[in-house]
Design a protein around this motif. Structure first.
Motif, short mmCIF file in Angstrom:
data_model
loop_
_atom_site.label_atom_id
_atom_site.label_comp_id
_atom_site.label_asym_id
_atom_site.label_seq_id
_atom_site.Cartn_x
_atom_site.Cartn_y
_atom_site.Cartn_z
N MET A 127 -19.01 47.22 3.89
CA MET A 127 -18.21 46.03 3.61
C MET A 127 -16.93 46.45 2.88
O MET A 127 -16.98 47.10 1.86
N THR A 128 -15.78 46.09 3.44
CA THR A 128 -14.50 46.36 2.79
C THR A 128 -13.77 45.05 2.61
O THR A 128 -14.12 44.02 3.20
N ALA A 129 -12.72 45.09 1.81
CA ALA A 129 -11.98 43.86 1.51
C ALA A 129 -10.80 43.71 2.45
O ALA A 129 -10.22 44.68 2.92
N THR A 130 -10.44 42.47 2.71
CA THR A 130 -9.31 42.17 3.57
C THR A 130 -8.34 41.26 2.82
O THR A 130 -8.67 40.72 1.76
N GLU A 131 -7.14 41.09 3.36
CA GLU A 131 -6.17 40.18 2.75
C GLU A 131 -6.10 38.89 3.55
O GLU A 131 -6.00 38.91 4.78
N LEU A 132 -6.14 37.78 2.84
CA LEU A 132 -5.99 36.46 3.45
C LEU A 132 -4.68 35.85 3.00
O LEU A 132 -4.38 35.82 1.80
N VAL A 133 -3.89 35.37 3.96
CA VAL A 133 -2.65 34.67 3.64
C VAL A 133 -2.65 33.32 4.37
O VAL A 133 -2.77 33.28 5.61
N ILE A 134 -2.57 32.26 3.60
CA ILE A 134 -2.40 30.91 4.16
C ILE A 134 -0.96 30.53 3.89
O ILE A 134 -0.52 30.47 2.74
N ASP A 135 -0.21 30.32 4.95
CA ASP A 135 1.24 30.15 4.83
C ASP A 135 1.67 28.78 5.36
O ASP A 135 1.70 28.57 6.58
N GLY A 136 1.97 27.86 4.45
CA GLY A 136 2.51 26.56 4.82
C GLY A 136 1.62 25.74 5.73
O GLY A 136 2.11 25.06 6.64
N VAL A 137 0.31 25.77 5.48
CA VAL A 137 -0.64 25.11 6.38
C VAL A 137 -0.70 23.60 6.11
O VAL A 137 -0.83 23.16 4.96
N THR A 138 -0.62 22.85 7.18
CA THR A 138 -0.83 21.40 7.17
C THR A 138 -1.98 21.08 8.12
O THR A 138 -2.06 21.64 9.21
N LEU A 139 -2.88 20.22 7.68
CA LEU A 139 -4.04 19.82 8.47
C LEU A 139 -4.10 18.31 8.56
O LEU A 139 -3.87 17.62 7.56
N THR A 140 -4.42 17.82 9.74
CA THR A 140 -4.52 16.38 9.93
C THR A 140 -5.80 16.03 10.67
O THR A 140 -6.38 16.86 11.37
N ALA A 141 -6.24 14.79 10.50
CA ALA A 141 -7.35 14.22 11.26
C ALA A 141 -6.86 12.88 11.78
O ALA A 141 -6.77 11.92 11.02
N GLY A 142 -6.50 12.85 13.05
CA GLY A 142 -5.86 11.65 13.60
C GLY A 142 -4.51 11.45 12.93
O GLY A 142 -3.67 12.35 12.92
N THR A 143 -4.32 10.29 12.33
CA THR A 143 -3.06 10.02 11.63
C THR A 143 -3.15 10.33 10.14
O THR A 143 -2.17 10.19 9.42
N HIS A 144 -4.33 10.79 9.70
CA HIS A 144 -4.53 11.06 8.27
C HIS A 144 -4.22 12.52 7.95
O HIS A 144 -4.74 13.43 8.61
N ARG A 145 -3.38 12.74 6.97
CA ARG A 145 -3.03 14.09 6.56
C ARG A 145 -4.01 14.56 5.49
O ARG A 145 -4.14 13.97 4.43
N LEU A 146 -4.70 15.67 5.78
CA LEU A 146 -5.72 16.20 4.88
C LEU A 146 -5.14 17.21 3.90
O LEU A 146 -5.52 17.23 2.72
N VAL A 147 -4.25 18.05 4.39
CA VAL A 147 -3.63 19.11 3.60
C VAL A 147 -2.17 19.19 4.00
O VAL A 147 -1.83 19.10 5.19
N GLN A 148 -1.28 19.34 3.02
CA GLN A 148 0.15 19.33 3.27
C GLN A 148 0.81 20.60 2.76
O GLN A 148 0.84 20.85 1.55
N ASP A 149 1.27 21.45 3.68
CA ASP A 149 2.13 22.59 3.34
C ASP A 149 1.53 23.46 2.23
O ASP A 149 2.20 23.79 1.25
N VAL A 150 0.28 23.88 2.42
CA VAL A 150 -0.40 24.70 1.42
C VAL A 150 -0.21 26.18 1.73
O VAL A 150 -0.38 26.62 2.87
N SER A 151 0.14 26.94 0.71
CA SER A 151 0.24 28.39 0.81
C SER A 151 -0.65 29.02 -0.25
O SER A 151 -0.72 28.54 -1.38
N LEU A 152 -1.32 30.10 0.14
CA LEU A 152 -2.27 30.76 -0.74
C LEU A 152 -2.40 32.21 -0.29
O LEU A 152 -2.41 32.49 0.90
N THR A 153 -2.53 33.10 -1.25
CA THR A 153 -2.77 34.51 -0.93
C THR A 153 -3.98 35.00 -1.71
O THR A 153 -4.10 34.76 -2.91
N ALA A 154 -4.89 35.66 -0.99
CA ALA A 154 -6.04 36.33 -1.61
C ALA A 154 -5.92 37.80 -1.28
O ALA A 154 -6.08 38.20 -0.12
N ARG A 155 -5.63 38.59 -2.29
CA ARG A 155 -5.45 40.02 -2.07
C ARG A 155 -6.82 40.70 -1.92
O ARG A 155 -7.83 40.18 -2.40
N PRO A 156 -6.85 41.86 -1.28
CA PRO A 156 -8.14 42.54 -1.06
C PRO A 156 -8.94 42.70 -2.35
O PRO A 156 -8.44 43.23 -3.35
#
Length: 272
Positions: free
Chosen positions: A1-30
């Motif tokens: 098991m080794t570590a990886t890098e996760l980058v969430i860059d400006g993510v927006t999520l919707t369900a129909g017309t409902h916005r769940l997440v707006q322009d979220v950015s996040l970094t998880a370093r290894p």
């Protein structure tokens, strides 16, 4: 098991017309343990679903070691990312060991049996969550807390480089909450975990991202993020925050009564 890098860059999520997440950015370093905190309905679970590829972003990108997570072959993603989700009413007509063994599936060809290494990893995963004595019991006859520990063991057996968990301490007693989070802390993997308990998040996480109404309202080391002002503004509660003399981590104490209005809090020098 080794570590990886996760980058969430400006993510927006919707369900129909409902916005769940707006322009979220996040970094998880290894190797980091990153905590998602925030009130119910703030978007934590939705954001996690974008990482383990259940909810496709309508904008932005989720990257795993620089590759678009949504473009990776399913088998490759399963070898990289394991998820423990809030699964109400999940039933497997299998023994506990068989459920944990499912974590080895991404590393096998069709109809392959367990290798000695698979057996060792399954035993280690069960031991890590204090479930060795449950190995031969039917999964569908376990308590909620026992099931949760087995599902975490299944994810550990998968040997991911990125582990995504949605409220993994749900249904667990205090001892097993500490044991499970301590295990995650020691993994040679990157961990993204949603937690309700702010004190557990403060102790076990390297950095926190606070979500409110689908947006990141604060991020950084727990000592920088968890302040009485944030508790008032995000959670609508009164709280005191002090550094614990033994752990060195911030400790939140919640108090009855409505929080001070923002203007009054800003005028009070005791409120950081």
């Amino acid at each position: 098991m080794t570590a990886t890098e996760l980058v969430i860059d400006g993510v927006t999520l919707t369900a129909g017309t409902h916005r769940l997440v707006q322009d979220v950015s996040l970094t998880a370093r290894p190797g980091e343990v990153i905590g998602l905190v925030g009130p119910n309905g703030s978007g934590k679970s939705s954001l996690l679903r974008a990482v383990y590829r259940v909810l496709r972003p309508t904008a932005g990108r989720v990257s795993v070691d620089g590759a678009d997570a949504w473009s990776l072959p399913v088998r490759q993603l399963a070898r990289t990312v394991a998820a423990v989700v809030q699964e109400a009413g999940v039933d497997f007509d299998l023994t506990v060991r068989e459920v944990v063994a499912m974590g080895r599936t991404p590393h096998k060809r069709l109809l392959d049996g367990d290798t000695p290494r698979d057996a060792d990893l399954i035993r280690s995963a069960l031991a890590a969550v204090d479930a060795t004595d449950l190995a031969h019991r039917p999964f569908d006859r376990l308590s909620g807390g026992e099931r949760q520990r087995v599902l975490i063991a299944r994810a550990l057996a998968q040997q991911p480089s990125l582990l995504v968990l949605d409220e993994p301490t749900n249904h667990l007693d205090i001892r097993h909450q500490l044991d499970v989070l301590g295990t995650l802390r020691r993994l040679p993997a990157t961990v993204l975990v949603a937690l309700h308990d702010l004190n557990l998040a403060a102790y076990y996480c390297d950095r926190l991202y606070v979500l409110r109404d689908g947006e990141v309202t604060a991020s950084g080391p727990p000592a920088d993020v968890l302040t009485p002002r944030l508790l008032a503004e995000v959670y609508g509660v009164t709280g005191e925050v002090a550094i614990h003399p033994r752990t060195g981590a911030p400790q939140v104490t919640f108090l009855p009564g409505a929080p001070l209005p923002t203007a009054q809090a800003e005028a009070d020098p005791s409120v950081p």
